[in-house]
Design a protein around this motif. Structure first.
Motif, PDB file in Angstrom:
ATOM      1  N   ASN A  22      53.820 115.152  65.319  1.00  0.00           N
ATOM      2  CA  ASN A  22      53.645 115.463  63.896  1.00  0.00           C
ATOM      3  C   ASN A  22      54.376 114.504  62.954  1.00  0.00           C
ATOM      4  O   ASN A  22      54.803 114.891  61.872  1.00  0.00           O
ATOM      5  CB  ASN A  22      54.097 116.904  63.598  1.00  0.00           C
ATOM      6  N   GLN A  23      54.502 113.239  63.370  1.00  0.00           N
ATOM      7  CA  GLN A  23      55.226 112.258  62.564  1.00  0.00           C
ATOM      8  C   GLN A  23      54.319 111.226  61.902  1.00  0.00           C
ATOM      9  O   GLN A  23      54.801 110.300  61.261  1.00  0.00           O
ATOM     10  CB  GLN A  23      56.252 111.521  63.448  1.00  0.00           C
ATOM     11  N   GLY A  24      53.026 111.368  62.094  1.00  0.00           N
ATOM     12  CA  GLY A  24      52.147 110.321  61.583  1.00  0.00           C
ATOM     13  C   GLY A  24      52.235 109.095  62.471  1.00  0.00           C
ATOM     14  O   GLY A  24      52.372 109.203  63.686  1.00  0.00           O
ATOM     15  N   LEU A  25      52.201 107.918  61.878  1.00  0.00           N
ATOM     16  CA  LEU A  25      52.265 106.668  62.643  1.00  0.00           C
ATOM     17  C   LEU A  25      53.705 106.273  62.909  1.00  0.00           C
ATOM     18  O   LEU A  25      54.589 106.514  62.085  1.00  0.00           O
ATOM     19  CB  LEU A  25      51.552 105.542  61.882  1.00  0.00           C
ATOM     20  N   THR A  26      53.944 105.665  64.069  1.00  0.00           N
ATOM     21  CA  THR A  26      55.271 105.156  64.388  1.00  0.00           C
ATOM     22  C   THR A  26      55.532 103.868  63.604  1.00  0.00           C
ATOM     23  O   THR A  26      54.610 103.287  63.009  1.00  0.00           O
ATOM     24  CB  THR A  26      55.397 104.857  65.892  1.00  0.00           C
ATOM     25  N   VAL A  27      56.776 103.397  63.614  1.00  0.00           N
ATOM     26  CA  VAL A  27      57.137 102.162  62.915  1.00  0.00           C
ATOM     27  C   VAL A  27      56.334 100.985  63.472  1.00  0.00           C
ATOM     28  O   VAL A  27      55.843 100.133  62.718  1.00  0.00           O
ATOM     29  CB  VAL A  27      58.650 101.893  63.044  1.00  0.00           C
ATOM     30  N   GLU A  28      56.200 100.946  64.803  1.00  0.00           N
ATOM     31  CA  GLU A  28      55.459  99.845  65.432  1.00  0.00           C
ATOM     32  C   GLU A  28      53.987  99.876  65.024  1.00  0.00           C
ATOM     33  O   GLU A  28      53.388  98.825  64.736  1.00  0.00           O
ATOM     34  CB  GLU A  28      55.569  99.947  66.964  1.00  0.00           C
ATOM     35  N   GLN A  29      53.415 101.069  64.976  1.00  0.00           N
ATOM     36  CA  GLN A  29      52.009 101.192  64.582  1.00  0.00           C
ATOM     37  C   GLN A  29      51.810 100.780  63.126  1.00  0.00           C
ATOM     38  O   GLN A  29      50.825 100.117  62.796  1.00  0.00           O
ATOM     39  CB  GLN A  29      51.541 102.633  64.802  1.00  0.00           C
ATOM     40  N   ARG A  30      52.743 101.163  62.269  1.00  0.00           N
ATOM     41  CA  ARG A  30      52.640 100.780  60.855  1.00  0.00           C
ATOM     42  C   ARG A  30      52.700  99.262  60.699  1.00  0.00           C
ATOM     43  O   ARG A  30      51.973  98.673  59.889  1.00  0.00           O
ATOM     44  CB  ARG A  30      53.767 101.431  60.047  1.00  0.00           C
ATOM     45  N   PHE A  31      53.580  98.629  61.464  1.00  0.00           N
ATOM     46  CA  PHE A  31      53.735  97.172  61.381  1.00  0.00           C
ATOM     47  C   PHE A  31      52.443  96.469  61.798  1.00  0.00           C
ATOM     48  O   PHE A  31      51.946  95.577  61.099  1.00  0.00           O
ATOM     49  CB  PHE A  31      54.899  96.714  62.255  1.00  0.00           C
ATOM     50  N   LEU A  32      51.890  96.873  62.946  1.00  0.00           N
ATOM     51  CA  LEU A  32      50.671  96.240  63.445  1.00  0.00           C
ATOM     52  C   LEU A  32      49.486  96.530  62.521  1.00  0.00           C
ATOM     53  O   LEU A  32      48.650  95.656  62.282  1.00  0.00           O
ATOM     54  CB  LEU A  32      50.375  96.738  64.864  1.00  0.00           C
ATOM     55  N   LYS A  33      49.445  97.744  61.997  1.00  0.00           N
ATOM     56  CA  LYS A  33      48.355  98.114  61.085  1.00  0.00           C
ATOM     57  C   LYS A  33      48.426  97.289  59.803  1.00  0.00           C
ATOM     58  O   LYS A  33      47.404  96.821  59.290  1.00  0.00           O
ATOM     59  CB  LYS A  33      48.446  99.609  60.766  1.00  0.00           C
ATOM     60  N   ARG A  34      49.641  97.088  59.293  1.00  0.00           N
ATOM     61  CA  ARG A  34      49.807  96.291  58.073  1.00  0.00           C
ATOM     62  C   ARG A  34      49.421  94.833  58.320  1.00  0.00           C
ATOM     63  O   ARG A  34      48.776  94.189  57.472  1.00  0.00           O
ATOM     64  CB  ARG A  34      51.267  96.376  57.595  1.00  0.00           C
ATOM     65  N   ALA A  35      49.798  94.296  59.481  1.00  0.00           N
ATOM     66  CA  ALA A  35      49.432  92.922  59.818  1.00  0.00           C
ATOM     67  C   ALA A  35      47.911  92.773  59.872  1.00  0.00           C
ATOM     68  O   ALA A  35      47.345  91.794  59.359  1.00  0.00           O
ATOM     69  CB  ALA A  35      50.051  92.525  61.154  1.00  0.00           C
ATOM     70  N   MET A  36      47.232  93.762  60.481  1.00  0.00           N
ATOM     71  CA  MET A  36      45.775  93.726  60.557  1.00  0.00           C
ATOM     72  C   MET A  36      45.161  93.819  59.158  1.00  0.00           C
ATOM     73  O   MET A  36      44.181  93.124  58.855  1.00  0.00           O
ATOM     74  CB  MET A  36      45.267  94.883  61.423  1.00  0.00           C
ATOM     75  N   ASP A  37      45.746  94.650  58.293  1.00  0.00           N
ATOM     76  CA  ASP A  37      45.240  94.790  56.919  1.00  0.00           C
ATOM     77  C   ASP A  37      45.296  93.465  56.165  1.00  0.00           C
ATOM     78  O   ASP A  37      44.353  93.091  55.469  1.00  0.00           O
ATOM     79  CB  ASP A  37      46.064  95.838  56.161  1.00  0.00           C
ATOM     80  N   ILE A  38      46.416  92.755  56.300  1.00  0.00           N
ATOM     81  CA  ILE A  38      46.588  91.484  55.583  1.00  0.00           C
ATOM     82  C   ILE A  38      45.574  90.448  56.065  1.00  0.00           C
ATOM     83  O   ILE A  38      44.917  89.777  55.258  1.00  0.00           O
ATOM     84  CB  ILE A  38      48.028  90.958  55.751  1.00  0.00           C
ATOM     85  N   VAL A  39      45.436  90.343  57.382  1.00  0.00           N
ATOM     86  CA  VAL A  39      44.531  89.337  57.955  1.00  0.00           C
ATOM     87  C   VAL A  39      43.075  89.635  57.570  1.00  0.00           C
ATOM     88  O   VAL A  39      42.354  88.755  57.081  1.00  0.00           O
ATOM     89  CB  VAL A  39      44.680  89.285  59.495  1.00  0.00           C
ATOM     90  N   ILE A  40      42.645  90.886  57.777  1.00  0.00           N
ATOM     91  CA  ILE A  40      41.241  91.236  57.532  1.00  0.00           C
ATOM     92  C   ILE A  40      40.899  91.205  56.046  1.00  0.00           C
ATOM     93  O   ILE A  40      39.861  90.663  55.643  1.00  0.00           O
ATOM     94  CB  ILE A  40      40.915  92.623  58.134  1.00  0.00           C
ATOM     95  N   SER A  41      41.765  91.762  55.196  1.00  0.00           N
ATOM     96  CA  SER A  41      41.468  91.774  53.756  1.00  0.00           C
ATOM     97  C   SER A  41      41.448  90.368  53.187  1.00  0.00           C
ATOM     98  O   SER A  41      40.587  90.031  52.355  1.00  0.00           O
ATOM     99  CB  SER A  41      42.485  92.639  53.005  1.00  0.00           C
ATOM    100  N   GLY A  42      42.370  89.518  53.624  1.00  0.00           N
ATOM    101  CA  GLY A  42      42.383  88.128  53.161  1.00  0.00           C
ATOM    102  C   GLY A  42      41.133  87.386  53.578  1.00  0.00           C
ATOM    103  O   GLY A  42      40.514  86.673  52.772  1.00  0.00           O
ATOM    104  N   PHE A  43      40.724  87.583  54.839  1.00  0.00           N
ATOM    105  CA  PHE A  43      39.525  86.918  55.352  1.00  0.00           C
ATOM    106  C   PHE A  43      38.275  87.416  54.625  1.00  0.00           C
ATOM    107  O   PHE A  43      37.405  86.628  54.237  1.00  0.00           O
ATOM    108  CB  PHE A  43      39.409  87.180  56.861  1.00  0.00           C
ATOM    109  N   MET A  44      38.179  88.740  54.426  1.00  0.00           N
ATOM    110  CA  MET A  44      36.989  89.307  53.776  1.00  0.00           C
ATOM    111  C   MET A  44      36.904  88.899  52.306  1.00  0.00           C
ATOM    112  O   MET A  44      35.806  88.672  51.787  1.00  0.00           O
ATOM    113  CB  MET A  44      37.012  90.833  53.912  1.00  0.00           C
ATOM    114  N   LEU A  45      38.049  88.796  51.630  1.00  0.00           N
ATOM    115  CA  LEU A  45      38.032  88.334  50.235  1.00  0.00           C
ATOM    116  C   LEU A  45      37.500  86.903  50.148  1.00  0.00           C
ATOM    117  O   LEU A  45      36.746  86.561  49.227  1.00  0.00           O
ATOM    118  CB  LEU A  45      39.437  88.406  49.636  1.00  0.00           C
ATOM    119  N   LEU A  46      37.892  86.088  51.109  1.00  0.00           N
ATOM    120  CA  LEU A  46      37.427  84.703  51.144  1.00  0.00           C
ATOM    121  C   LEU A  46      35.917  84.637  51.376  1.00  0.00           C
ATOM    122  O   LEU A  46      35.184  83.925  50.676  1.00  0.00           O
ATOM    123  CB  LEU A  46      38.163  83.935  52.246  1.00  0.00           C
ATOM    124  N   ILE A  47      35.420  85.409  52.331  1.00  0.00           N
ATOM    125  CA  ILE A  47      33.998  85.394  52.682  1.00  0.00           C
ATOM    126  C   ILE A  47      33.133  86.023  51.581  1.00  0.00           C
ATOM    127  O   ILE A  47      32.035  85.543  51.271  1.00  0.00           O
ATOM    128  CB  ILE A  47      33.773  86.141  54.022  1.00  0.00           C
TER     129      ILE A  47
END
Length: 451
Positions: free
Chosen positions: A243-268
């Motif tokens: 019942n804690q939501g996402l772990t610290v490690e999951q948040r970090f990886l999720k944020r990294a994926m958000d930056i990469v994908i959103s940056g790439f999609m904005l470019l395309i």
């Protein structure tokens, strides 16, 4: 009917095996006849087999991923769409695989022709198999057992799939088990809707004993339990819900994926953003963007950005969700909403960190307050950041009830993984082509709440 049920998967499996075999033979033909002769280095037999084998894996992965092999489960239009998307994705990836193998850019047209032929052959075949399937396995006779509330809304949803289920009766569990149990024996399946825990447990045990198929509408606590962890420290089974939501490690990886994908999609997507902005501006000379305060993780408020799809005075009478055939939506707005281009500027919110690529739909404070007043569990969605797409957006609809949205969003939170994010992101491509997922609320309502 029950004796024939065990052969359903065999029919489905044989049909899918024939599809895969046809696609394999077609690809093998163009590989041996068109692509292989152009290679600078001659392949041994096993090299050719490896290329064909990898293609089979691509086809199976993408078709299965989109649900194209679930011929007896999904709507026929969904199956066809899934097959088409699976073929396109598999052939797209296969082209680059062949380019890597040959160390050169190959001709695209043979693979394009292959794609067209596969679609033209597979779609009629799917219709034929589905026709045979429905003839052999007609809709299940179903009885709905309900508790305090009327099951009419649920029955209306089930009736949209008359190819799968035939709701023949509904009955309250309060008639007593002595009358209820003999009644259940008359049907192929039982749906338990909104029953007290004790009654539900009793009926489920009886159905298990009698081998009667049971469907259950889960409560929020059931959804949380489904995402719990098995603990085997001693001889009594335990379930652990953190019942804690996402772990610290999951948040970090999720944020990294958000930056990469959103940056790439904005470019395309930047050329399409420019064209959309021009269309919105030229139509009525109003502002291009529409900014609105929304809720994200832990109830934090952020300003969400969208391309404006409604008239500038659309909320003069107060906040409300879009309705069916909403006259506030401009002609340009109808188009960009249909293809979801109005959502593209939210990539800026994701890059900034207000939102995530995948997560619960961001709600407005005033609408969320109305939902929470009636459904206190609605705040449980805010254990993760709001998302551009998400579990509820893929498996629900725009007008899905708040209570069902909570269950879908908690399912995502409790089963979170990067793979699930990736899956939901690809499934969003399929949702874009399904008009019913963007259906608005009824005209006489302002929110998705059932009054």
């Amino acid at each position: 009917m029950r004796r024939r049920d065990k052969y359903k998967h065999l029919l489905n499996g044989m049909a899918n095996l024939l599809l895969l075999l046809f696609q394999t033979l077609m690809f093998a033909f163009i590989w041996y006849e068109i692509y292989a002769p152009t290679l600078k280095k001659t392949f041994f037999r096993r090299g050719h087999w490896a290329v064909i084998g990898i293609y089979i894996l691509f086809v199976f992965f993408f078709t299965n991923f989109f649900g194209g092999y679930r011929i007896g489960y999904l709507r026929i239009t969904d199956i066809c769409l899934s097959q088409i998307l699976g073929i396109i994705c598999a052939n797209f990836v296969a082209y680059f695989e062949m380019c890597l193998v040959s160390r050169n850019y190959l001709k695209v047209w043979p693979l394009l022709i292959l794609t067209i032929i596969e679609v033209l052959v597979i779609i009629p075949f799917v219709y034929l198999v589905r026709y045979i399937y429905v003839r052999l396995y007609p809709p299940r006779k179903m009885i709905v057992v309900y508790g305090k509330y009327s099951p009419n809304d649920l029955i209306a949803k089930i009736n949209t799939r008359k190819d799968k289920y035939n709701v023949c009766a509904s009955v309250s569990y309060q008639i007593g088990y002595q009358k209820l149990y003999p009644l259940l024996q008359e049907y192929n399946s039982v749906l338990l809707n909104d029953l007290p825990a004790e009654a539900r447990n009793q009926i489920m045990k009886y159905c298990y004993q009698e081998s009667i198929r049971v469907y259950v509408t889960p409560k929020i606590s059931d959804v949380i339990l489904r995402g719990s962890e098995d603990i085997h420290l001693f001889d009594t089974p335990l379930l652990l819900a953190r019942n804690q939501g996402l772990t610290v490690e999951q948040r970090f990886l999720k944020r990294a994926m958000d930056i990469v994908i959103s940056g790439f999609m904005l470019l395309i997507l930047s050329p399409f953003m420019l064209l959309t902005a021009l269309a919105v501006k030229l139509y009525d000379r109003g502002p291009v963007f529409y900014k609105q305060e929304r809720l994200t993780r832990d109830g934090e408020i952020f300003e969400m950005i969208k391309f404006r799809s409604m008239a500038t005075d659309s909320e003069a009478a107060g906040a409300r969700l879009a309705a069916k055939n909403d006259n506030r939506v401009t002609p340009v707005g109808k188009l960009i909403r249909r293809i979801h281009f109005d959502e593209i500027p939210q990539l800026l919110n994701i890059l900034k960190g207000d939102m995530s690529i995948v997560g619960p739909r961001p709600e407005r404070q005033e609408i969320a307050d109305k939902y929470t007043k009636k459904i206190p569990e609605f705040v449980l969605r805010l254990k993760v950041k709001a998302g551009l797409t998400g579990y509820a957006q893929v498996y629900g609809k725009y007008n899905t009830t708040p209570y069902d949205k909570v269950k879908l969003d908690i399912t995502y939170i409790e089963n979170y993984s990067l793979w699930l994010d990736f899956k939901l992101l690809l499934m969003t491509v399929k949702v874009i082509f399904q008009k019913e997922n963007t259906e608005g609320i009824d005209v006489d309502r302002k929110t998705a709440l059932k009054e």
